[in-house]
Design a protein around this motif. Structure first.
Motif, PDB file in Angstrom:
ATOM      1  N   THR A  26      -0.646   8.129  -5.543  1.00  0.00           N
ATOM      2  CA  THR A  26      -1.170   6.564  -5.788  1.00  0.00           C
ATOM      3  C   THR A  26      -0.083   5.920  -6.806  1.00  0.00           C
ATOM      4  N   ALA A  27       0.817   5.169  -6.557  1.00  0.00           N
ATOM      5  CA  ALA A  27       2.139   4.213  -7.056  1.00  0.00           C
ATOM      6  C   ALA A  27       1.157   3.354  -8.234  1.00  0.00           C
ATOM      7  N   VAL A  28       0.141   3.100  -8.104  1.00  0.00           N
ATOM      8  CA  VAL A  28      -0.585   1.617  -8.572  1.00  0.00           C
ATOM      9  C   VAL A  28      -2.648   2.527  -9.480  1.00  0.00           C
ATOM     10  N   ASP A  29      -2.346   2.351 -10.284  1.00  0.00           N
ATOM     11  CA  ASP A  29      -4.319   3.041 -10.979  1.00  0.00           C
ATOM     12  C   ASP A  29      -4.587   2.875 -11.697  1.00  0.00           C
ATOM     13  N   GLU A  30      -5.807   1.380 -11.279  1.00  0.00           N
ATOM     14  CA  GLU A  30      -7.208   0.925 -11.822  1.00  0.00           C
ATOM     15  C   GLU A  30      -6.089   0.081 -13.057  1.00  0.00           C
ATOM     16  N   LEU A  31      -4.693  -1.332 -12.340  1.00  0.00           N
ATOM     17  CA  LEU A  31      -3.888  -1.085 -12.863  1.00  0.00           C
ATOM     18  C   LEU A  31      -4.414  -3.083 -13.749  1.00  0.00           C
ATOM     19  N   THR A  32      -4.543  -3.352 -14.439  1.00  0.00           N
ATOM     20  CA  THR A  32      -5.076  -4.912 -15.253  1.00  0.00           C
ATOM     21  C   THR A  32      -3.812  -5.495 -16.470  1.00  0.00           C
ATOM     22  N   PHE A  33      -3.059  -6.888 -16.099  1.00  0.00           N
ATOM     23  CA  PHE A  33      -2.844  -7.518 -16.767  1.00  0.00           C
ATOM     24  C   PHE A  33      -2.884  -8.857 -16.111  1.00  0.00           C
ATOM     25  N   ASP A  34      -1.922  -9.811 -17.627  1.00  0.00           N
ATOM     26  CA  ASP A  34      -1.741 -11.093 -17.253  1.00  0.00           C
ATOM     27  C   ASP A  34      -0.574 -11.367 -17.412  1.00  0.00           C
ATOM     28  N   VAL A  35       0.046 -12.255 -17.102  1.00  0.00           N
ATOM     29  CA  VAL A  35       1.046 -12.845 -17.089  1.00  0.00           C
ATOM     30  C   VAL A  35       0.899 -14.735 -17.213  1.00  0.00           C
ATOM     31  N   VAL A  36       1.372 -14.745 -18.020  1.00  0.00           N
ATOM     32  CA  VAL A  36       1.387 -16.286 -18.648  1.00  0.00           C
ATOM     33  C   VAL A  36       2.316 -16.646 -18.612  1.00  0.00           C
ATOM     34  N   ARG A  56       4.791  -6.058  -4.626  1.00  0.00           N
ATOM     35  CA  ARG A  56       4.754  -6.354  -4.246  1.00  0.00           C
ATOM     36  C   ARG A  56       3.103  -6.780  -3.024  1.00  0.00           C
ATOM     37  N   MET A  57       2.603  -6.705  -3.992  1.00  0.00           N
ATOM     38  CA  MET A  57       0.467  -6.340  -4.208  1.00  0.00           C
ATOM     39  C   MET A  57       1.058  -8.333  -4.646  1.00  0.00           C
ATOM     40  N   ILE A  58       1.771  -8.368  -5.531  1.00  0.00           N
ATOM     41  CA  ILE A  58       1.539  -9.955  -6.175  1.00  0.00           C
ATOM     42  C   ILE A  58       1.457 -11.010  -4.614  1.00  0.00           C
ATOM     43  N   GLY A  60       1.433 -10.219  -2.142  1.00  0.00           N
ATOM     44  CA  GLY A  60       1.109  -9.798  -0.055  1.00  0.00           C
ATOM     45  C   GLY A  60       1.675  -9.109   0.512  1.00  0.00           C
ATOM     46  N   LEU A  61       2.864  -8.571  -0.053  1.00  0.00           N
ATOM     47  CA  LEU A  61       3.525  -7.654   1.075  1.00  0.00           C
ATOM     48  C   LEU A  61       3.050  -6.398   1.086  1.00  0.00           C
ATOM     49  N   VAL A  62       2.142  -5.979  -0.022  1.00  0.00           N
ATOM     50  CA  VAL A  62       1.432  -4.510   0.372  1.00  0.00           C
ATOM     51  C   VAL A  62       0.228  -4.529  -0.601  1.00  0.00           C
ATOM     52  N   ALA A  63      -0.514  -4.084   0.935  1.00  0.00           N
ATOM     53  CA  ALA A  63      -1.895  -4.746   0.547  1.00  0.00           C
ATOM     54  C   ALA A  63      -2.767  -3.599  -0.318  1.00  0.00           C
ATOM     55  N   PRO A  64      -3.464  -3.749  -1.384  1.00  0.00           N
ATOM     56  CA  PRO A  64      -3.961  -2.990  -2.244  1.00  0.00           C
ATOM     57  C   PRO A  64      -4.879  -2.389  -1.461  1.00  0.00           C
ATOM     58  N   THR A  65      -5.082  -1.226  -2.176  1.00  0.00           N
ATOM     59  CA  THR A  65      -6.192  -0.316  -1.944  1.00  0.00           C
ATOM     60  C   THR A  65      -7.562  -0.724  -2.628  1.00  0.00           C
ATOM     61  N   GLY A  73      -6.212 -17.362  -9.243  1.00  0.00           N
ATOM     62  CA  GLY A  73      -7.153 -17.154  -9.019  1.00  0.00           C
ATOM     63  C   GLY A  73      -7.103 -17.283  -7.430  1.00  0.00           C
ATOM     64  N   LYS A  74      -5.807 -17.294  -7.319  1.00  0.00           N
ATOM     65  CA  LYS A  74      -5.637 -17.064  -5.271  1.00  0.00           C
ATOM     66  C   LYS A  74      -4.345 -16.236  -5.105  1.00  0.00           C
ATOM     67  N   ARG A  75      -4.778 -15.813  -3.880  1.00  0.00           N
ATOM     68  CA  ARG A  75      -4.353 -14.211  -3.592  1.00  0.00           C
ATOM     69  C   ARG A  75      -2.680 -15.374  -3.160  1.00  0.00           C
ATOM     70  N   TYR A  76      -1.652 -14.270  -2.943  1.00  0.00           N
ATOM     71  CA  TYR A  76      -0.395 -15.856  -2.406  1.00  0.00           C
ATOM     72  C   TYR A  76      -1.120 -16.329  -0.661  1.00  0.00           C
ATOM     73  N   ALA A  77      -1.209 -14.836  -0.453  1.00  0.00           N
ATOM     74  CA  ALA A  77      -1.252 -15.762   1.467  1.00  0.00           C
ATOM     75  C   ALA A  77      -2.070 -16.745   1.275  1.00  0.00           C
ATOM     76  N   ASP A  78      -3.176 -17.288   0.120  1.00  0.00           N
ATOM     77  CA  ASP A  78      -4.084 -18.203   0.399  1.00  0.00           C
ATOM     78  C   ASP A  78      -3.363 -19.480  -1.030  1.00  0.00           C
ATOM     79  N   LEU A  79      -2.562 -19.508  -1.017  1.00  0.00           N
ATOM     80  CA  LEU A  79      -1.569 -20.531  -1.829  1.00  0.00           C
ATOM     81  C   LEU A  79      -0.958 -21.788  -0.913  1.00  0.00           C
ATOM     82  N   PRO A  80      -1.943 -22.831  -1.511  1.00  0.00           N
ATOM     83  CA  PRO A  80      -1.289 -23.777  -0.119  1.00  0.00           C
ATOM     84  C   PRO A  80       0.274 -23.707   0.426  1.00  0.00           C
ATOM     85  N   HIS A  81       0.913 -24.062  -0.656  1.00  0.00           N
ATOM     86  CA  HIS A  81       2.230 -23.800  -0.220  1.00  0.00           C
ATOM     87  C   HIS A  81       3.154 -23.091  -1.291  1.00  0.00           C
TER      88      HIS A  81
END
Length: 243
Positions: A26-36, A56-58, A60-65, A73-81
């Motif tokens: 388990t590399a990342v476990d129930e992690l929650t935080f904001d970057v403002v 890498r998950m931010i 989209g290079l690694v899929a989260p479990t 509010g958007k996943r990296y893959a869903d950003l327009p540019h």
């Protein structure tokens, strides 16, 4: 104004998803935080704490479990540019050894749809104009760091994600990087920087997110985290003395 939101993010590697739980990592476990926006946020933790996996998950290079990592509010893959929103430096080896710095940037500018004039601008921004004609095979580690940063800046992004950006930089380069990232934050950019050099991080960042074993230990203003001592003292106390 772009906000990075990580919510209950979890990543399990290994056959445990399909087999015995004892095989799991388990590399990342129930992690929650904001970057403002408007701050340089330091992403800190011992080696193996899950920092790079989280970045890498931010991206989209690694899929989260499970859980989510979004940018406004958007996943990296869903950003327009995506490259015009996020500039990232995670890997320092993506250079063709015979390609010059300038040609490397021209290629990435074309891929991103940016004008050739932007190449000269980012070379100047990172202080790499003097060696723009040199092939990648002849660059020092610090020069490669600056070229990677120049590549990330081609789209003039509002978000910067940098994994150990001061590695290989001499003291002058580190001082330059500190000022550069602070200037980006003053302009309202969102800056997330992982680092294991606590003395440097203490001078560079405004906020910290500290993790251990993939879990959040603390987050907040560095002044609050270090109210009773140095960042190193607070870090060692919070992470149980892990280095």
């Amino acid at each position: 104004m772009q906000v990075i939101q990580v919510r209950q993010l979890r990543k399990v590697f290994g056959p445990a998803v399909f087999g015995p739980a004892s095989s799991a990592i388990t590399a990342v476990d129930e992690l929650t935080f904001d970057v403002v926006p408007g701050a340089v946020t330091g992403f800190l933790g011992p080696n193996g704490a899950g920092k790079t996996t989280t970045l890498r998950m931010i991206l989209g290079l690694v899929a989260p479990t499970s859980g989510t990592a979004t940018i406004n509010g958007k996943r990296y893959a869903d950003l327009p540019h995506p490259s015009g929103t996020v500039g990232a430096v995670l890997d320092r080896s993506g250079f063709h050894p015979a390609r010059t710095c300038r040609d490397h940037l021209r290629l990435y500018a074309r891929l991103g749809g940016y004008p050739d004039a932007r190449v000269a601008e980012v070379l100047d921004l990172v202080g790499a104009t003097s060696y723009a004609h040199r092939q990648a095979r002849g660059l020092s580690t610090g020069m490669r760091q600056r070229l990677n940063l120049a590549t990330a800046l081609l789209g003039d992004p509002d978000v910067l994600l940098l994994d150990e950006p001061s590695n290989g930089l001499d003291p002058e380069g580190i001082a330059w990087l500190r000022g550069f990232l602070r200037a980006m934050a003053v302009k309202g950019r969102t800056v997330l920087v992982s680092s294991h050099v606590l003395s440097e991080a203490e001078q560079m960042v405004d906020r910290v997110v500290i993790i251990r074993n993939g879990r959040l230990v603390t987050e907040g203003l560095i002044a609050d985290v270090t109210d009773r001592g140095s960042l190193e003292q607070a870090y060692l106390a919070l992470t149980g003395g892990a280095a």
